[in-house]
Design a protein around this motif. Structure first.
Motif, PDB file in Angstrom:
ATOM      1  N   GLU A  23       0.646  -0.703  -0.199  1.00  0.00           N
ATOM      2  CA  GLU A  23      -0.399  -0.202   0.259  1.00  0.00           C
ATOM      3  C   GLU A  23       0.825   1.099   0.402  1.00  0.00           C
ATOM      4  O   GLU A  23       0.148   2.498  -0.645  1.00  0.00           O
ATOM      5  CB  GLU A  23      -1.175   0.142   1.082  1.00  0.00           C
ATOM      6  N   ALA A  24       1.764   1.144   0.975  1.00  0.00           N
ATOM      7  CA  ALA A  24       2.943   2.739   1.564  1.00  0.00           C
ATOM      8  C   ALA A  24       3.794   2.459  -0.083  1.00  0.00           C
ATOM      9  O   ALA A  24       3.514   3.595  -0.959  1.00  0.00           O
ATOM     10  CB  ALA A  24       3.326   2.067   2.003  1.00  0.00           C
ATOM     11  N   LEU A  25       4.000   1.587  -1.303  1.00  0.00           N
ATOM     12  CA  LEU A  25       4.412   1.398  -2.115  1.00  0.00           C
ATOM     13  C   LEU A  25       4.160   2.243  -3.701  1.00  0.00           C
ATOM     14  O   LEU A  25       4.288   3.344  -4.377  1.00  0.00           O
ATOM     15  CB  LEU A  25       5.565   0.554  -2.416  1.00  0.00           C
ATOM     16  N   VAL A  26       2.661   1.916  -3.815  1.00  0.00           N
ATOM     17  CA  VAL A  26       1.962   2.585  -4.468  1.00  0.00           C
ATOM     18  C   VAL A  26       1.407   3.802  -4.470  1.00  0.00           C
ATOM     19  O   VAL A  26       0.734   4.556  -5.521  1.00  0.00           O
ATOM     20  CB  VAL A  26       0.536   1.330  -4.774  1.00  0.00           C
ATOM     21  N   ALA A  27       1.639   4.186  -3.285  1.00  0.00           N
ATOM     22  CA  ALA A  27       1.247   4.877  -2.642  1.00  0.00           C
ATOM     23  C   ALA A  27       2.696   6.489  -3.222  1.00  0.00           C
ATOM     24  O   ALA A  27       2.089   7.590  -4.016  1.00  0.00           O
ATOM     25  CB  ALA A  27       1.071   5.656  -1.669  1.00  0.00           C
ATOM     26  N   LEU A  28       3.670   6.223  -4.071  1.00  0.00           N
ATOM     27  CA  LEU A  28       5.114   6.726  -4.273  1.00  0.00           C
ATOM     28  C   LEU A  28       4.543   6.990  -5.583  1.00  0.00           C
ATOM     29  O   LEU A  28       5.109   6.455  -6.528  1.00  0.00           O
ATOM     30  CB  LEU A  28       6.209   6.323  -3.946  1.00  0.00           C
ATOM     31  N   PRO A  29       5.247   7.845  -5.602  1.00  0.00           N
ATOM     32  CA  PRO A  29       4.820   8.610  -7.316  1.00  0.00           C
ATOM     33  C   PRO A  29       6.017   8.008  -8.013  1.00  0.00           C
ATOM     34  O   PRO A  29       7.473   7.998  -7.659  1.00  0.00           O
ATOM     35  CB  PRO A  29       5.065  10.327  -6.827  1.00  0.00           C
ATOM     36  N   GLY A  30       5.691   7.472  -9.294  1.00  0.00           N
ATOM     37  CA  GLY A  30       6.403   7.111  -9.960  1.00  0.00           C
ATOM     38  C   GLY A  30       5.896   5.509 -10.162  1.00  0.00           C
ATOM     39  O   GLY A  30       6.898   4.904 -10.859  1.00  0.00           O
ATOM     40  N   VAL A  31       5.852   4.928  -9.004  1.00  0.00           N
ATOM     41  CA  VAL A  31       5.623   3.265  -8.743  1.00  0.00           C
ATOM     42  C   VAL A  31       4.465   3.385  -9.230  1.00  0.00           C
ATOM     43  O   VAL A  31       2.987   3.685  -8.794  1.00  0.00           O
ATOM     44  CB  VAL A  31       5.679   3.629  -7.341  1.00  0.00           C
ATOM     45  N   SER A  32       4.066   2.424 -10.654  1.00  0.00           N
ATOM     46  CA  SER A  32       2.926   1.832 -10.868  1.00  0.00           C
ATOM     47  C   SER A  32       2.361   0.983 -10.112  1.00  0.00           C
ATOM     48  O   SER A  32       1.105   0.813  -9.988  1.00  0.00           O
ATOM     49  CB  SER A  32       2.963   1.268 -12.133  1.00  0.00           C
ATOM     50  N   GLU A  33       2.816  -0.241 -10.007  1.00  0.00           N
ATOM     51  CA  GLU A  33       2.252  -1.724  -8.810  1.00  0.00           C
ATOM     52  C   GLU A  33       3.936  -2.468  -8.068  1.00  0.00           C
ATOM     53  O   GLU A  33       4.373  -1.639  -8.256  1.00  0.00           O
ATOM     54  CB  GLU A  33       2.210  -2.468 -10.625  1.00  0.00           C
ATOM     55  N   ALA A  34       2.950  -2.442  -6.991  1.00  0.00           N
ATOM     56  CA  ALA A  34       4.025  -3.608  -5.989  1.00  0.00           C
ATOM     57  C   ALA A  34       3.830  -4.585  -5.631  1.00  0.00           C
ATOM     58  O   ALA A  34       2.477  -4.702  -5.489  1.00  0.00           O
ATOM     59  CB  ALA A  34       4.568  -2.667  -5.481  1.00  0.00           C
ATOM     60  N   ALA A  35       4.930  -5.823  -5.456  1.00  0.00           N
ATOM     61  CA  ALA A  35       4.411  -7.154  -4.609  1.00  0.00           C
ATOM     62  C   ALA A  35       5.666  -7.074  -4.064  1.00  0.00           C
ATOM     63  O   ALA A  35       6.624  -6.926  -3.831  1.00  0.00           O
ATOM     64  CB  ALA A  35       4.396  -7.896  -6.211  1.00  0.00           C
ATOM     65  N   VAL A  36       5.047  -7.774  -2.540  1.00  0.00           N
ATOM     66  CA  VAL A  36       6.269  -7.043  -2.223  1.00  0.00           C
ATOM     67  C   VAL A  36       6.347  -9.463  -1.425  1.00  0.00           C
ATOM     68  O   VAL A  36       4.814  -9.501  -0.585  1.00  0.00           O
ATOM     69  CB  VAL A  36       5.632  -6.358  -0.274  1.00  0.00           C
ATOM     70  N   VAL A  37       7.349  -9.707  -0.781  1.00  0.00           N
ATOM     71  CA  VAL A  37       7.615 -11.305  -0.811  1.00  0.00           C
ATOM     72  C   VAL A  37       8.666 -11.506   0.189  1.00  0.00           C
ATOM     73  O   VAL A  37       9.188 -10.376   1.105  1.00  0.00           O
ATOM     74  CB  VAL A  37       7.431 -12.212  -1.688  1.00  0.00           C
ATOM     75  N   GLY A  38       8.347 -12.368   0.691  1.00  0.00           N
ATOM     76  CA  GLY A  38       9.282 -12.465   2.223  1.00  0.00           C
ATOM     77  C   GLY A  38       9.957 -14.011   1.784  1.00  0.00           C
ATOM     78  O   GLY A  38      10.255 -14.746   0.802  1.00  0.00           O
ATOM     79  N   VAL A  39      12.025 -13.429   1.953  1.00  0.00           N
ATOM     80  CA  VAL A  39      12.706 -14.116   2.186  1.00  0.00           C
ATOM     81  C   VAL A  39      13.322 -14.768   1.889  1.00  0.00           C
ATOM     82  O   VAL A  39      13.587 -14.268   3.394  1.00  0.00           O
ATOM     83  CB  VAL A  39      13.032 -13.495   0.494  1.00  0.00           C
ATOM     84  N   PRO A  40      14.009 -16.019   2.558  1.00  0.00           N
ATOM     85  CA  PRO A  40      14.772 -16.231   3.723  1.00  0.00           C
ATOM     86  C   PRO A  40      15.986 -15.341   3.833  1.00  0.00           C
ATOM     87  O   PRO A  40      16.733 -15.009   3.452  1.00  0.00           O
ATOM     88  CB  PRO A  40      15.466 -18.004   3.356  1.00  0.00           C
ATOM     89  N   ASP A  41      16.496 -15.453   5.607  1.00  0.00           N
ATOM     90  CA  ASP A  41      17.175 -14.196   5.972  1.00  0.00           C
ATOM     91  C   ASP A  41      18.578 -14.709   6.593  1.00  0.00           C
ATOM     92  O   ASP A  41      17.598 -15.261   7.970  1.00  0.00           O
ATOM     93  CB  ASP A  41      17.555 -13.028   5.898  1.00  0.00           C
ATOM     94  N   ASP A  42      19.580 -15.514   6.638  1.00  0.00           N
ATOM     95  CA  ASP A  42      20.297 -15.997   7.511  1.00  0.00           C
ATOM     96  C   ASP A  42      20.620 -15.186   8.931  1.00  0.00           C
ATOM     97  O   ASP A  42      20.905 -15.701  10.309  1.00  0.00           O
ATOM     98  CB  ASP A  42      21.605 -16.050   7.516  1.00  0.00           C
ATOM     99  N   GLU A  43      20.751 -13.954   9.285  1.00  0.00           N
ATOM    100  CA  GLU A  43      20.211 -13.177  10.569  1.00  0.00           C
ATOM    101  C   GLU A  43      19.342 -12.908  11.065  1.00  0.00           C
ATOM    102  O   GLU A  43      18.494 -13.736  12.288  1.00  0.00           O
ATOM    103  CB  GLU A  43      21.366 -11.629  10.753  1.00  0.00           C
TER     104      GLU A  43
END
Length: 715
Positions: free
Chosen positions: A627-647
């Motif tokens: 929601e926050a990303l698509v409100a950023l001027p210049g951003v048309s679409e956004a998808a956010v996913v979780g990825v593994p992180d060692d820390e």
């Protein structure tokens, strides 16, 4: 933001939810009230000092969006909307001129700082908190002056303190008052929509007889519509049109033709079609024969189609010629029929079957045929969900109560008919005897052309279609007269708040957001007033529907908390065709989503339960970040996913589609999110991609991001 706000009082003995208003005073233009909450100031500040939570605790605040986060020496800045009643909406920007954590916050309006609200916390007896509210809003017009009355301020503080006390004590929220689907309520809705009207006695009798004989099936609905007006136009597609009488006759012949091929009542018939008249005829004909109709998603891979057909073992398959090669590759001794012939060689066509079949109407089968809708399949092979037979006209009344369609409206259907939302458009359109304009292949400009040409009153679409329409240049949109359009009904995936506001600013307050699923049918509907107040809301329940937000033990969560969304209504599905089902709690069924209800009873969906990630011990859902990303001027679409992180165990990765010509750096994106959301919600990786992977209904297929089918781009 944590999934739950829940904390328990420390050193205060038993939980105390008392919130007695001790005093209220008015001097000049300042209104003051004081109340006591039985919890220490540090815990109360968790809510008072977090402005984005205000709508969950104060009914008059419908929306609060942090545009600049608090930093040392400076409080946050927010966009806020006030909706003290159904007819009032006040929007403005506020900033915290005083922001002393645990003690005091003063909000001032911008640019007019004469408008301010003060919330001051002081320790009280027995470990409690004395909360003092002061308000000065001199610039409000007379129509909004009710906010300044003694009783209004007293009521506001009482509700705020009560809900804060319940939240901190873990007391379950009281469920919003249910709009019950009484016989009188249903009748009033149907009369208002023109479904029940006085008419010629013979037509009224035939209409009632159709419903009595066939029930609230597709066959019963179309026969009732035929009885009221056989010569009325029912369907348009790019090759022509059909009246209700023609659909009745052709569906009789189709049912008889299928029977001559050995198809019997109770057996499944699979359909793989785009939106056109033959698909409507398939719905009605199979309903008359009493077969179960399996709706195949046109975006399925050949292997997935083979798996679905192997599981359901259809007695026949009806498919457009473009899918003939897919159907040909499936093993099975069943008839294959072409529903849209546009190839030199193909299967026997539907029209050929109909021409050779008798026109006699079949008798209703002992068991009405069911419709099987496939789940979206975004995480694997889709499953078949058996849709229940509607209980009567009350099913349509539930939708008509929130989406004001009228008898003989003209509806453009862009959402695929194999999808739950396209199916809903057909079924509710059937109830109001609508004239359907079926859009076979979606194209944004062609959809506007269809609306203008047929003077459509409504459009049923999925969000990505509406995004494509909004993306058209204004010079293109202005070519088409859309003055007839009074309803744009959307469902299928979340609509970003910035898009909702932009769409209504462009086309008017005609947008309706329908939230439901294949399994629960519907849960809530947001009308334009709801969306103006809170652009990301899923709305309120229609009559006869109940929503509860429950914790992992199946208990209602306290006010303001998030939890799993459960729904109860008359159209919960009958289970998957493979024998599995979904979680239930009492008479409610899980949607698989997580969300919350605000202080006014509006529902908000914050993400899928299976999308939650744990990063450094914090629960994070992708949707608020998107929601926050698509409100950023210049951003048309956004998808956010979780990825593994060692820390941290997991971290967020963001995939962005930019507007044409826009240039943004990944570090700018991270800084922007850090200004609006918690540290753990900031994506560690930001990728810029030309497009996002989507299925046939426009839903983003997140499992494809970054794998070998959708190569990982460079950040």
């Amino acid at each position: 933001m944590p999934r739950n706000l829940n904390t328990r009082p420390v050193g205060t003995g038993e939980p105390d939810t008392r919130a007695a208003v001790r005093r209220i005073a008015m001097r000049d233009d300042v209104v003051e009230a004081t109340s006591v909450i039985g919890h220490p100031p540090g815990q109360v500040w968790q809510i008072v000092g977090t402005p984005e939570l205000y709508p969950r605790f104060v009914p008059a605040i419908s929306w609060c969006e942090v545009t600049e986060a608090a930093v040392r020496g400076r409080g946050p800045r927010c966009l806020v909307r006030l909706a003290p009643d159904e007819n009032t909406l006040v929007e403005g920007t506020v900033h915290a001129v005083v922001y002393r954590p645990g003690e005091h916050v003063v909000w001032c309006g911008l640019p007019d700082e004469r408008n301010w609200v003060s919330l001051e916390l002081r320790p009280a007896a027995r470990g409690g908190t004395e909360l003092t509210l002061r308000m000065m809003l001199p610039s409000l017009s007379d129509e909004h002056a009710g906010l300044l009355t003694r009783s209004a301020v007293k009521s506001l503080l009482r509700q705020l303190c009560m809900r804060i006390g319940q939240q901190l004590s873990g007391v379950p929220a009281e469920p919003p008052e249910q709009d019950r689907a009484t016989t009188l309520r249903v009748a009033n809705i149907l009369v208002r929509a023109g479904v029940l009207t006085a008419g010629r006695p013979d037509r009224m009798i035939r209409q009632l007889n159709s419903i009595t004989q066939w029930g609230a099936t597709v066959a019963g609905g179309y026969l009732a519509a035929t009885a009221r007006g056989a010569d009325d136009l029912a369907v348009h597609d790019e090759r022509g049109s059909r009246t209700f009488g023609e659909i009745d006759q052709r569906s009789n012949q189709l049912a008889n033709a299928l029977a001559s091929l050995g198809v019997e009542a109770g057996q499944p018939v699979a359909v793989m079609c785009r939106n056109h008249a033959a698909m409507i005829e398939a719905f009605v004909g199979c309903s008359k024969l009493g077969t179960d109709l399996v709706l195949l998603n046109t975006g399925l891979s050949p292997s997935a189609v083979g798996e679905v057909l192997a599981e359901h073992r259809p007695a026949a398959v009806l498919a457009d010629d473009e899918f003939a090669s897919t159907i040909a590759g499936v093993r099975g001794d069943f008839p294959r029929v072409s529903t849209w012939d546009d190839a030199d060689e193909g299967y026997r066509t539907l029209d050929e079957l109909i021409r050779e079949a008798p026109r006699t109407r079949p008798k209703p089968s002992a068991r009405p045929g069911r419709i099987v809708v496939l789940t979206s399949g975004t995480t694997g092979t889709p499953k078949g969900a058996r849709r229940p037979t509607p209980k009567g006209l009350s099913t349509s009344a539930s939708i008509l109560a929130r989406i004001p369609l009228h008898a003989r409206d003209k509806i453009a259907v862009a959402a695929p008919l194999f999808h739950s939302w396209g199916l809903a458009a057909m079924q509710v359109g059937m109830a109001v005897r609508a004239e359907l304009s079926l859009i076979r292949r979606f194209d944004a400009e062609e959809t506007l052309r269809t609306i203008a040409e047929h003077r459509c009153d409504a459009l049923f679409a999925v969000p990505i279609m509406l995004q494509r329409i909004l993306d058209l240049p204004e010079r293109v949109r202005s070519r088409y007269d859309l003055s007839s359009l009074r309803i744009v009904a959307s469902s299928g995936s979340a609509m970003p708040g910035a898009f909702v506001t932009a769409f209504m600013d462009t086309f008017g307050d005609i947008l309706y957001n329908f939230y439901g699923s294949t399994e629960v049918s519907w849960a809530s509907i947001a009308d334009p007033a709801d969306l103006r107040c809170a652009p990301t809301t899923a709305g309120r329940c229609p009559p006869g529907t109940r929503v509860s937000v429950l914790d992992d033990e199946g208990r209602r969560v306290p006010p303001g908390d998030e939890g799993q969304i459960f729904v109860g209504n008359d159209m919960l599905f009958d289970g998957y065709t493979n024998g599995s089902t979904v979680s239930r709690a009492e008479d409610l069924m899980a949607t698989g989503d997580v969300g919350y209800q605000d202080a006014s009873g509006r529902l908000f969906v914050t993400g899928r339960a299976d999308e939650m990630i744990v990063s450094g011990g914090e629960n994070v859902f992708p949707r608020p970040v998107e929601e926050a990303l698509v409100a950023l001027p210049g951003v048309s679409e956004a998808a956010v996913v979780g990825v593994p992180d060692d820390e941290f165990g997991q971290r967020l990765a963001a995939y962005l589609v930019l507007d044409r010509g826009a240039r943004i750096h990944a570090e700018d994106v991270r800084h922007y999110i850090h200004q609006r959301l918690a540290r753990f919600a900031v994506p560690r990786e930001v990728y810029f991609v030309p497009e996002l992977p989507r299925n046939a209904t426009g839903k983003i297929v997140k499992r494809l991001l970054g794998d070998e089918l959708w190569p990982l781009p460079q950040s």
